[in-house]
Design an enzyme around this catalytic site. Structure first.
Site, short mmCIF file in Angstrom:
data_model
loop_
_atom_site.label_atom_id
_atom_site.label_comp_id
_atom_site.label_asym_id
_atom_site.label_seq_id
_atom_site.Cartn_x
_atom_site.Cartn_y
_atom_site.Cartn_z
CE LYS A 116 -16.03 11.30 53.51
NZ LYS A 116 -17.32 10.57 53.56
CG ASP B 76 -8.16 9.24 55.62
OD1 ASP B 76 -8.71 8.18 56.03
OD2 ASP B 76 -8.63 9.94 54.71
CE1 TYR C 171 -15.20 4.75 57.10
CE2 TYR C 171 -14.62 2.73 58.26
CZ TYR C 171 -15.20 3.37 57.18
OH TYR C 171 -15.79 2.62 56.18
P1 KE4 Z 1 -15.28 5.91 51.27
O1 KE4 Z 1 -14.68 4.58 50.91
O2 KE4 Z 1 -16.56 5.79 52.06
O3 KE4 Z 1 -15.40 6.85 50.06
O4 KE4 Z 1 -14.22 6.66 52.22
C1 KE4 Z 1 -13.79 6.01 53.40
C2 KE4 Z 1 -13.26 7.04 54.37
C3 KE4 Z 1 -11.89 7.19 54.49
N1 KE4 Z 1 -11.37 8.10 55.34
C4 KE4 Z 1 -12.17 8.90 56.08
C5 KE4 Z 1 -11.54 9.90 57.00
C6 KE4 Z 1 -13.58 8.79 55.98
O5 KE4 Z 1 -14.36 9.60 56.75
C7 KE4 Z 1 -14.14 7.85 55.12
C8 KE4 Z 1 -15.64 7.66 54.98
N2 KE4 Z 1 -16.44 8.52 55.79
C9 KE4 Z 1 -17.75 8.02 56.11
C10 KE4 Z 1 -18.43 9.03 57.07
N3 KE4 Z 1 -17.93 8.95 58.38
C11 KE4 Z 1 -18.58 7.80 54.89
C12 KE4 Z 1 -20.03 7.53 55.13
C13 KE4 Z 1 -20.35 6.07 54.96
O6 KE4 Z 1 -19.54 5.21 55.38
O7 KE4 Z 1 -21.43 5.81 54.41
#
Ligand code: KE4
Length: 428
Positions: A265, A237, A142
């Protein structure tokens, strides 16, 4: 009725699913989401006065533990000077210098406001730099919710990416190709079919969105070699792994250098920060100097920079921080594996450093297909038992456990293992 239930009933009428991000809705575990009021160190507390050992840490940012007073102080101090200026500030220069100092593959970096924005921008830069359109991603990985990444999982050389969400036109995903994690042949097949059309391969260097799936020996090195052979860019990523596995992220931990890296994060310490960076010859393409447009009102926001800078400096300056964190992870997940094995519960426990996950399957989970063999109902029972016994885990089989520097072997980790032991006895 609990206060969480009351709030959830009200929330679902006002916010889609009652939450501002889907995973928080507890949909996969048939539970009412706990509404949180505060967090401190390894703990988090809900509106009904329950306190839990926290293994989400806001999905990764809280690597030092929640509510670190040093970070709080820096945020209050910065906020006192103004929340946002929409202008260049010294803190952004300091952050850019720090990221370039810490991550060898990065010579230039741009701040944005989320991991999604970082990935969206990095993909655009890769396409602008190579003049190519296609992107290879991996099933089960993801990368945020930018249109091009919302493709149905499914391999197949000739199948253009099919949107995996309503509202995403086929045109947005037709250039997104899906490969199988830990399967270099599936990547070679795509490059054989599109030898000069693939701009980049984007990968989570440790899969953490299909549960935790480590790269097998040679996988990341193989991606590096394939990208070099076909002059495509390799994008790591590191939104989750960045500053988590080591100060140099997964690229330092595994010793493989990408061309571009995305962050989120931890770099923001809980404030909205994303970033993308790489070699200067690539990043110079980004506006206003280059032809690849990207912008953001709150990018590099002074309050967010204060939080992120303070956290990264603590991680840099705390002797043996990662050795201790990763050693705790090794111990904790190994003990967890032993408990599940002693109870003869079919499971696969994967971990890398402080990131880990238990799959309720007898298969060895090494990619999306094997991850999906997990018994999600068994996971739901495990989740519910832990939650009602003071342990706050991610409410989905396909997420990660995040340990922090605030979790101690003697206290929180030991207590958690005791609850897991009791849980296994109760659910098997
Ligand atoms: P954000 O747009 O949520 O800050 O980041 C997206 C993203 C991009 N790349 C990786 C590897 C990620 O894990 C994420 C977002 N992670 C999720 C948890 N699996 C965030 C939690 C959520 O979606 O509320």
């Amino acid at each position: 009725m609990s206060r969480s239930e009351e709030l959830f009933r009200q929330a679902v009428e006002l916010i889609p699913g009652g939450v501002n991000s889907p995973v928080r809705a507890y949909g996969n575990v048939h539970e009412v989401p706990r509404f949180i009021v505060s967090a401190d160190g390894p703990y988090i507390s809900d509106v009904d006065g329950n306190t839990y050992v926290d293994y989400i840490g806001s999905w990764g940012p809280m690597i030092l533990g929640n509510n670190d007073k040093r970070i709080l102080d820096s945020v209050v101090k910065a906020a006192g000077k103004g929340l946002s200026f929409g202008a260049a500030t010294e803190a952004e220069v300091e952050m850019a210098q720090l990221v370039c100092d810490l991550v060898p593959s990065i010579e230039m970096v741009r701040m944005v406001n989320s991991g999604t924005e970082a990935v969206m921008s990095a993909l655009r830069v890769a396409r602008g730099y190579t003049g190519r359109n296609k992107i290879v991603k991996f099933m089960g990985c993801y990368h945020g919710h930018t249109d091009a990444m919302l493709v149905k999982a499914g391999s197949g050389v000739m199948t253009a990416g099919i949107p995996d969400s309503a509202g995403v036109p086929a045109g947005c995903t037709q250039d997104t190709l899906s490969a199988e994690y830990n399967n270099l042949d599936s990547v070679k097949e795509l490059f054989d079919s599109y030898p000069d059309e693939i701009a980049a391969v984007i990968v989570e260097p440790v899969g953490a969105n299909m549960g935790v799936v480590p790269p097998e020996e040679g996988f990341l090195e193989g991606l590096r070699a394939i990208c070099d052979k076909y002059s495509a860019l390799l994008i790591f990523d590191e939104v989750i792994t960045g500053f988590r596995l080591s100060l140099q992220g997964a690229q330092g931990y595994f010793g493989v250098q990408p061309d571009l890296t995305t962050f989120g994060k931890i770099i923001g310490a809980g404030m909205p920060v994303g970033a993308y960076g790489g070699r200067k010859e690539i990043m110079q393409l980004v506006s206003p100097v280059g032809k690849v447009y990207q912008a953001g009102t709150l990018s590099g926001n002074p309050v967010a920079m204060a939080a992120g800078l303070t956290q990264l400096k603590i991680l840099r300056d705390t002797p043996d921080f990662y050795e201790k964190l990763n050693a705790n992870g090794d111990w904790f997940y190994t003990e967890m594996d032993k408990i599940l094995t002693d109870h003869q519960i079919p499971h696969c426990l994967n971990h890398v450093g402080s990131l880990g996950c238990v799959f309720f399957t007898e298969k060895k989970v090494k990619d999306y297909v094997t991850a999906k063999t997990s018994d999600t109902e068994a996971f739901a029972k495990y989740f519910k038992y832990l939650l009602t016994h003071g342990i706050y885990m991610a409410p989905s089989q396909f997420e990660a456990i995040f340990l922090s520097g605030a979790h101690t072997k003697e206290n929180e980790l030991k207590k958690t293992l005791e609850v897991i032991d009791a849980c296994c006895a109760a659910i098997k």
